[in-house]
Scaffold this active site. Structure first.
Site, PDB file in Angstrom:
ATOM      1  N   HIS A 180     -58.166 -14.967 -11.285  1.00 26.69           N
ATOM      2  CA  HIS A 180     -58.593 -14.211 -12.483  1.00 26.69           C
ATOM      3  C   HIS A 180     -59.203 -15.114 -13.551  1.00 26.69           C
ATOM      4  O   HIS A 180     -59.746 -14.608 -14.547  1.00 26.69           O
ATOM      5  CB  HIS A 180     -57.410 -13.460 -13.110  1.00 26.69           C
ATOM      6  N   ASP A 208     -56.047 -10.724  -2.050  1.00 25.08           N
ATOM      7  CA  ASP A 208     -55.059 -10.357  -3.069  1.00 25.08           C
ATOM      8  C   ASP A 208     -55.245  -8.868  -3.421  1.00 25.08           C
ATOM      9  O   ASP A 208     -56.343  -8.328  -3.293  1.00 25.08           O
ATOM     10  CB  ASP A 208     -55.301 -11.222  -4.310  1.00 25.08           C
ATOM     11  N   HIS A 252     -55.301  -7.599  -6.278  1.00 23.12           N
ATOM     12  CA  HIS A 252     -56.103  -7.490  -7.506  1.00 23.12           C
ATOM     13  C   HIS A 252     -57.515  -8.049  -7.271  1.00 23.12           C
ATOM     14  O   HIS A 252     -57.679  -8.997  -6.494  1.00 23.12           O
ATOM     15  CB  HIS A 252     -55.437  -8.283  -8.641  1.00 23.12           C
ATOM     16  N   ASP A 310     -49.794  -9.851  -2.568  1.00 21.08           N
ATOM     17  CA  ASP A 310     -49.244  -8.747  -3.348  1.00 21.08           C
ATOM     18  C   ASP A 310     -49.768  -7.373  -2.910  1.00 21.08           C
ATOM     19  O   ASP A 310     -49.412  -6.358  -3.511  1.00 21.08           O
ATOM     20  CB  ASP A 310     -49.457  -8.972  -4.859  1.00 21.08           C
TER      21      ASP A 310
HETATM   22 ZN   LIG Z   1     -52.695 -10.325  -7.410  1.00 22.09          ZN
END
Ligand SMILES: [Zn+2]
Length: 312
Positions: free
Chosen positions: A130, A167, A169, A248
């Protein structure tokens, strides 16, 4: 040929406080599980070096690197934690941890390109995907994978590298850094909508973004990989493959609502390994991103490593 395992005890020193999901125990859970299962003996352990400012600046604005280093140094001296984002805090051990995490990714790249390891996994924190060119966010400060990819391109002179992000996200930071850098092809799926609510519209032509709804399971993810990632990745013929390995999207992980299990991570890793063998002499550097249910994280990392180390 070996699978190198890069980590450093200082990656544990970054502590964002009681109850924060991105906690030092994540690395303990992985290390304990590797010992318990005997998988540790199949790996070659390396202590991660500290990344240099020059290495960090290949993916980040130099002003940002200076600013964040200064802030982390101040906190190291004063001992007073500071928030640099609502989810991301700097504590006494953060400077060392971030430099070891990025340093691991760079050293793993050297090890693999130098032919001393077949592939490598970096068990590091904080994660990186991120972190944008000039902003820390979502538990991430420096973008370990983007730094390593740029190291492979700019220092080792590779011409094409792939970044694969599984991931849950969206890897908005990596996208921000490498958008329209045609030497890189990034392929990802991610739950959408979910933090950081980006990725629906790719920022560059070198992105294969596949947003998926909550409760998407492994079977659907495998179809997405076959139909949407693989044709682009095979045509791109990467000389090296980097993985933003977040775990995740596991069905036991509460930070997302996807339904992957260990067998899916095993399958995805094998598919990526096949790609790397066809085009990249098997060269893979995988870096830990998310994964917050400690048991599911440890089992999923082991499934990933068993494939990398040729035990599956
Ligand atoms: Zn993540």
């Amino acid at each position: 040929m070996t699978t190198a395992f890069f980590s450093h005890p200082e990656c544990r020193f970054h502590d964002m406080g009681e109850g924060h999901p991105e906690c030092p125990q994540r690395l303990d859970a992985i290390a304990d599980h590797l010992l318990r299962t005997g998988l540790d003996i199949a790996l070659e352990y390396h202590e991660a070096p500290l990344a240099t400012t020059e290495q960090l600046s290949r993916a980040h604005a130099s002003g940002y690197v200076g600013q964040v280093r200064d802030l982390m140094q101040q906190v190291q001296v004063s001992g007073r934690p500071r928030a640099i984002d609502p989810d991301t805090h700097v504590g006494k051990g953060t400077l060392q941890a971030t430099l070891r995490a990025a340093g691991a990714a760079v050293a793993a790249t050297d090890e693999v390109i130098g032919g001393r390891a077949h592939n490598a996994f970096c068990a590091v924190r904080p994660p990186g995907h991120h972190a944008t060119r000039d902003q820390a966010m979502g538990f991430c400060i420096f973008n370990n994978v983007a730094i390593a990819a740029r190291h492979a391109l700019d220092v080792h002179g590779l011409q094409r590298v792939a970044i694969i992000d599984f991931d849950v996200h969206h890897g908005n930071g990596t996208e921000d850094i490498i958008a329209n850098d045609e030497r890189v092809l990034m392929a990802s799926f991610f739950q959408h909508p979910l933090y950081p609510y980006s990725g629906g519209v790719p920022k560059g032509t070198n992105m294969v973004n596949v947003p998926v709804p909550p409760y998407t399971k492994g079977g659907e993810v495998r179809e997405i990989i076959e139909e949407m990632w693989m044709p682009r990745l095979e045509a791109f013929r990467p000389e090296m493959v980097f993985i933003s390995a977040g775990f995740d999207a596991h069905r036991e992980d509460d930070l997302g609502q996807m339904g992957l299990v260990e067998a899916d991570y095993q399958w995805i890793t094998a598919r990526i390994k096949g790609l790397a063998e066809r085009h990249a002499q098997g060269r893979i550097v995988s870096c830990l991103e998310g994964g917050y249910n400690l048991d599911a994280l440890a089992r999923s990392v082991a499934a990933h490593l068993r494939v990398l180390a040729d035990l599956e």
